[in-house]
Design a protein around this motif. Structure first.
Motif, PDB file in Angstrom:
ATOM      1  N   VAL A  75       0.848  -1.184   0.000  1.00 36.34           N
ATOM      2  CA  VAL A  75       0.000   0.000   0.000  1.00 36.34           C
ATOM      3  C   VAL A  75       0.890   1.243   0.000  1.00 36.34           C
ATOM      4  CG1 VAL A  75      -0.145  -0.090   2.529  1.00 36.34           C
ATOM      5  CG2 VAL A  75      -1.823   1.243   1.245  1.00 36.34           C
ATOM      6  N   PRO A  76       0.597   2.255  -0.823  1.00 37.32           N
ATOM      7  CA  PRO A  76       1.427   3.462  -0.864  1.00 37.32           C
ATOM      8  C   PRO A  76       1.532   4.138   0.498  1.00 37.32           C
ATOM      9  CG  PRO A  76      -0.029   3.404  -2.758  1.00 37.32           C
ATOM     10  CD  PRO A  76      -0.466   2.293  -1.850  1.00 37.32           C
ATOM     11  N   ILE A  77       2.759   4.510   0.882  1.00 40.47           N
ATOM     12  CA  ILE A  77       3.019   5.183   2.154  1.00 40.47           C
ATOM     13  C   ILE A  77       3.799   6.464   1.900  1.00 40.47           C
ATOM     14  CG2 ILE A  77       4.171   5.053   4.396  1.00 40.47           C
ATOM     15  CD1 ILE A  77       3.774   2.048   4.347  1.00 40.47           C
ATOM     16  N   ILE A  78       3.287   7.582   2.415  1.00 42.99           N
ATOM     17  CA  ILE A  78       4.017   8.852   2.368  1.00 42.99           C
ATOM     18  C   ILE A  78       4.455   9.188   3.784  1.00 42.99           C
ATOM     19  CG2 ILE A  78       3.907  11.325   1.890  1.00 42.99           C
ATOM     20  CD1 ILE A  78       1.916  10.791  -0.291  1.00 42.99           C
ATOM     21  N   ILE A  79       5.748   9.365   3.975  1.00 46.52           N
ATOM     22  CA  ILE A  79       6.290   9.706   5.290  1.00 46.52           C
ATOM     23  C   ILE A  79       6.141  11.201   5.537  1.00 46.52           C
ATOM     24  CG2 ILE A  79       8.448   9.975   6.580  1.00 46.52           C
ATOM     25  CD1 ILE A  79       9.342   7.331   5.587  1.00 46.52           C
ATOM     26  N   LEU A  80       5.731  11.545   6.745  1.00 48.06           N
ATOM     27  CA  LEU A  80       5.676  12.931   7.193  1.00 48.06           C
ATOM     28  C   LEU A  80       6.697  13.065   8.322  1.00 48.06           C
ATOM     29  CD1 LEU A  80       1.791  13.250   7.497  1.00 48.06           C
ATOM     30  CD2 LEU A  80       3.209  13.666   5.476  1.00 48.06           C
ATOM     31  N   ARG A  94      14.203   3.703   1.505  1.00 48.57           N
ATOM     32  CA  ARG A  94      14.709   2.338   1.397  1.00 48.57           C
ATOM     33  C   ARG A  94      13.887   1.363   2.233  1.00 48.57           C
ATOM     34  NH1 ARG A  94      21.388   2.816   1.379  1.00 48.57           N
ATOM     35  NH2 ARG A  94      21.553   3.538  -0.787  1.00 48.57           N
ATOM     36  N   MET A  95      13.276   1.861   3.278  1.00 51.41           N
ATOM     37  CA  MET A  95      12.418   1.008   4.111  1.00 51.41           C
ATOM     38  C   MET A  95      11.080   0.709   3.439  1.00 51.41           C
ATOM     39  SD  MET A  95      13.707  -0.074   6.980  1.00 51.41           S
ATOM     40  CE  MET A  95      12.271  -0.372   8.002  1.00 51.41           C
ATOM     41  N   GLY A  96      10.785   1.438   2.353  1.00 50.54           N
ATOM     42  CA  GLY A  96       9.572   1.136   1.608  1.00 50.54           C
ATOM     43  C   GLY A  96       8.603   2.279   1.406  1.00 50.54           C
ATOM     44  N   ALA A  97       8.981   3.495   1.823  1.00 46.93           N
ATOM     45  CA  ALA A  97       8.093   4.637   1.613  1.00 46.93           C
ATOM     46  C   ALA A  97       8.038   5.005   0.133  1.00 46.93           C
ATOM     47  CB  ALA A  97       8.572   5.838   2.424  1.00 46.93           C
ATOM     48  N   ASP A  98       6.894   5.502  -0.311  1.00 41.88           N
ATOM     49  CA  ASP A  98       6.734   5.922  -1.700  1.00 41.88           C
ATOM     50  C   ASP A  98       7.094   7.391  -1.884  1.00 41.88           C
ATOM     51  OD1 ASP A  98       5.065   3.595  -3.232  1.00 41.88           O
ATOM     52  OD2 ASP A  98       4.559   3.681  -1.114  1.00 41.88           O
ATOM     53  N   ASP A  99       7.018   8.158  -0.811  1.00 41.31           N
ATOM     54  CA  ASP A  99       7.346   9.582  -0.874  1.00 41.31           C
ATOM     55  C   ASP A  99       7.707  10.044   0.530  1.00 41.31           C
ATOM     56  OD1 ASP A  99       7.783  12.109  -1.836  1.00 41.31           O
ATOM     57  OD2 ASP A  99       5.777  12.356  -2.701  1.00 41.31           O
ATOM     58  N   TYR A 100       8.327  11.226   0.606  1.00 41.00           N
ATOM     59  CA  TYR A 100       8.809  11.749   1.888  1.00 41.00           C
ATOM     60  C   TYR A 100       8.567  13.252   1.913  1.00 41.00           C
ATOM     61  CZ  TYR A 100      12.095  12.185   5.870  1.00 41.00           C
ATOM     62  OH  TYR A 100      12.674  12.415   7.105  1.00 41.00           O
ATOM     63  N   MET A 101       7.793  13.717   2.893  1.00 43.36           N
ATOM     64  CA  MET A 101       7.506  15.143   3.008  1.00 43.36           C
ATOM     65  C   MET A 101       8.056  15.680   4.317  1.00 43.36           C
ATOM     66  SD  MET A 101       3.679  15.654   1.455  1.00 43.36           S
ATOM     67  CE  MET A 101       3.961  17.425   1.432  1.00 43.36           C
ATOM     68  N   THR A 102       8.761  16.791   4.226  1.00 40.93           N
ATOM     69  CA  THR A 102       9.359  17.402   5.411  1.00 40.93           C
ATOM     70  C   THR A 102       8.453  18.503   5.952  1.00 40.93           C
ATOM     71  OG1 THR A 102      11.585  16.968   4.539  1.00 40.93           O
ATOM     72  CG2 THR A 102      11.397  18.579   6.312  1.00 40.93           C
ATOM     73  N   LYS A 103       8.226  18.483   7.251  1.00 42.08           N
ATOM     74  CA  LYS A 103       7.441  19.529   7.910  1.00 42.08           C
ATOM     75  C   LYS A 103       8.292  20.773   8.079  1.00 42.08           C
ATOM     76  CE  LYS A 103       4.994  16.098  10.759  1.00 42.08           C
ATOM     77  NZ  LYS A 103       4.745  15.676  12.152  1.00 42.08           N
ATOM     78  N   PRO A 104       7.669  21.944   8.024  1.00 40.55           N
ATOM     79  CA  PRO A 104       6.252  22.183   7.689  1.00 40.55           C
ATOM     80  C   PRO A 104       6.026  22.115   6.181  1.00 40.55           C
ATOM     81  CG  PRO A 104       7.347  24.267   8.080  1.00 40.55           C
ATOM     82  CD  PRO A 104       8.376  23.205   8.349  1.00 40.55           C
ATOM     83  N   PHE A 105       4.834  21.748   5.778  1.00 35.52           N
ATOM     84  CA  PHE A 105       4.484  21.704   4.365  1.00 35.52           C
ATOM     85  C   PHE A 105       3.098  22.306   4.212  1.00 35.52           C
ATOM     86  CE2 PHE A 105       3.844  17.502   6.328  1.00 35.52           C
ATOM     87  CZ  PHE A 105       2.464  17.447   6.338  1.00 35.52           C
ATOM     88  N   SER A 106       2.792  22.746   3.017  1.00 35.30           N
ATOM     89  CA  SER A 106       1.478  23.336   2.766  1.00 35.30           C
ATOM     90  C   SER A 106       0.467  22.233   2.474  1.00 35.30           C
ATOM     91  CB  SER A 106       1.542  24.300   1.577  1.00 35.30           C
ATOM     92  OG  SER A 106       1.764  23.597   0.367  1.00 35.30           O
ATOM     93  N   ASP A 115      -2.615  13.033  -4.421  1.00 30.57           N
ATOM     94  CA  ASP A 115      -3.300  12.807  -5.695  1.00 30.57           C
ATOM     95  C   ASP A 115      -2.400  12.080  -6.691  1.00 30.57           C
ATOM     96  OD1 ASP A 115      -5.559  14.049  -4.738  1.00 30.57           O
ATOM     97  OD2 ASP A 115      -5.156  15.976  -5.706  1.00 30.57           O
ATOM     98  N   ALA A 116      -1.136  12.525  -6.775  1.00 30.78           N
ATOM     99  CA  ALA A 116      -0.200  11.936  -7.728  1.00 30.78           C
ATOM    100  C   ALA A 116       0.099  10.476  -7.384  1.00 30.78           C
ATOM    101  CB  ALA A 116       1.096  12.745  -7.752  1.00 30.78           C
ATOM    102  N   THR A 117       0.292  10.205  -6.102  1.00 28.34           N
ATOM    103  CA  THR A 117       0.598   8.837  -5.681  1.00 28.34           C
ATOM    104  C   THR A 117      -0.590   7.911  -5.901  1.00 28.34           C
ATOM    105  OG1 THR A 117       2.119   9.700  -3.996  1.00 28.34           O
ATOM    106  CG2 THR A 117       1.428   7.407  -3.770  1.00 28.34           C
ATOM    107  N   ARG A 120      -0.808   7.126  -9.631  1.00 23.34           N
ATOM    108  CA  ARG A 120       0.199   6.145 -10.044  1.00 23.34           C
ATOM    109  C   ARG A 120      -0.210   4.742  -9.616  1.00 23.34           C
ATOM    110  NH1 ARG A 120       3.935  10.126  -8.333  1.00 23.34           N
ATOM    111  NH2 ARG A 120       4.258   9.012  -6.365  1.00 23.34           N
ATOM    112  N   SER A 121      -0.741   4.632  -8.404  1.00 19.60           N
ATOM    113  CA  SER A 121      -1.128   3.327  -7.881  1.00 19.60           C
ATOM    114  C   SER A 121      -2.254   2.716  -8.700  1.00 19.60           C
ATOM    115  CB  SER A 121      -1.561   3.468  -6.416  1.00 19.60           C
ATOM    116  OG  SER A 121      -2.013   2.229  -5.909  1.00 19.60           O
ATOM    117  N   PHE A 122      -3.302   3.501  -8.989  1.00 25.88           N
ATOM    118  CA  PHE A 122      -4.430   2.974  -9.753  1.00 25.88           C
ATOM    119  C   PHE A 122      -4.037   2.712 -11.206  1.00 25.88           C
ATOM    120  CE2 PHE A 122      -7.174   4.341  -6.265  1.00 25.88           C
ATOM    121  CZ  PHE A 122      -8.079   3.303  -6.240  1.00 25.88           C
ATOM    122  N   HIS A 123      -3.165   3.551 -11.758  1.00 20.72           N
ATOM    123  CA  HIS A 123      -2.706   3.353 -13.134  1.00 20.72           C
ATOM    124  C   HIS A 123      -1.931   2.044 -13.232  1.00 20.72           C
ATOM    125  CE1 HIS A 123      -1.335   4.389 -17.168  1.00 20.72           C
ATOM    126  NE2 HIS A 123      -0.125   4.014 -16.803  1.00 20.72           N
TER     127      HIS A 123
END
Length: 235
Positions: A75-80, A94-106, A115-117, A120-123
């Motif tokens: 299952v797609p995982i985005i790290i915060l 490397r542990m398996g995250a699909d994306d990584y977002m650094t706080k603070p973020f909008s 939305d993008a992730t 990609r998953s459904f496609h």
């Protein structure tokens, strides 16, 4: 659009509520958890299409939560994370995250990443060649990697045990299973003559996948023995 379940794991209540509110306004179905233990419990309750996971959470940290989930699902995982060091991002990915977002973020950036992730998953699942880990039976589609079920183009929310029961039958369409065998395969323990537990799970599953649960066609009862997958004439 299919119903899309997202689990938000963030111990800061204000941030958690802000993320959940943003996603709900965009049409996503959102569930929340505030520590690692709660996250794993929520994860086992139903199928998710994405998990937003804070690393610095109490009880069980985010890396361990992700490691356990990755042991059985992609299952797609985005790290915060508040950590913006490159090594932290590398470890997370490397542990398996699909994306990584650094706080603070909008919230706009977060929504764009989600939305993008999801796209990609459904496609990927729409266009990949059907493999043995994906099962189609009648109007049911079962994804064994992401733990989700689609019936007539709509996502069905199953608990972990309901999913495992359905998977057992779909992977063995010509086999009759006794109650003892179902317990062994799904609960991974010996049958303790607790028929009520199994009957409750079968009844709930039928309500979600049968056209008429009172006259089941998919999971049928073999009286005096157990259950088997019914015969579907159209595929």
């Amino acid at each position: 659009m299919k119903s899309i379940n997202i689990l938000v794991v963030e111990d800061d209540q204000a941030i958690n509520h802000l993320i959940a509110s943003t996603l709900k306004k965009s049409g996503y179905i959102v569930y929340t958890a505030f520590d690692g233990e709660e996250a794993l419990l929520k994860y086992k309750e139903r199928a998710y299409h994405m998990i937003l996971l804070d690393i610095m959470i109490p009880k069980i940290d985010g890396i361990e939560v992700m490691r356990r989930i990755r042991g059985e699902s992609i299952v797609p995982i985005i790290i915060l994370s508040a950590k913006d060091e490159e090594i932290d991002k590398i470890i997370g990915l490397r542990m398996g995250a699909d994306d990584y977002m650094t706080k603070p973020f909008s919230t706009a950036e977060l929504l764009a990443r989600v939305d993008a992730t999801i796209r990609r998953s459904f496609h990927f699942h729409k266009n990949e060649t059907l493999k043995e880990e994906n099962i189609t039976y009648g109007d049911i589609f079962l994804d064994l990697n992401n733990y989700y079920v689609v019936k007539n183009e709509e996502n069905i929310s199953l608990t972990k045990k309901e999913f495992e029961i359905l998977k057992l039958f779909l992977k063995n369409p010509n086999r009759v299973f006794t109650k003892e065998q179902i317990f062994k395969y799904v609960w991974e323990e010996e049958y303790m003559h607790d028929e009520n537990t199994l009957m409750v799970h079968i009844r709930r599953l039928r309500k979600k996948i049968e056209k008429d649960p009172s006259k089941p066609k998919m999971i049928t009862t073999v009286w005096g023995i157990g259950y088997k997958l019914g015969e579907i004439k159209h595929v």
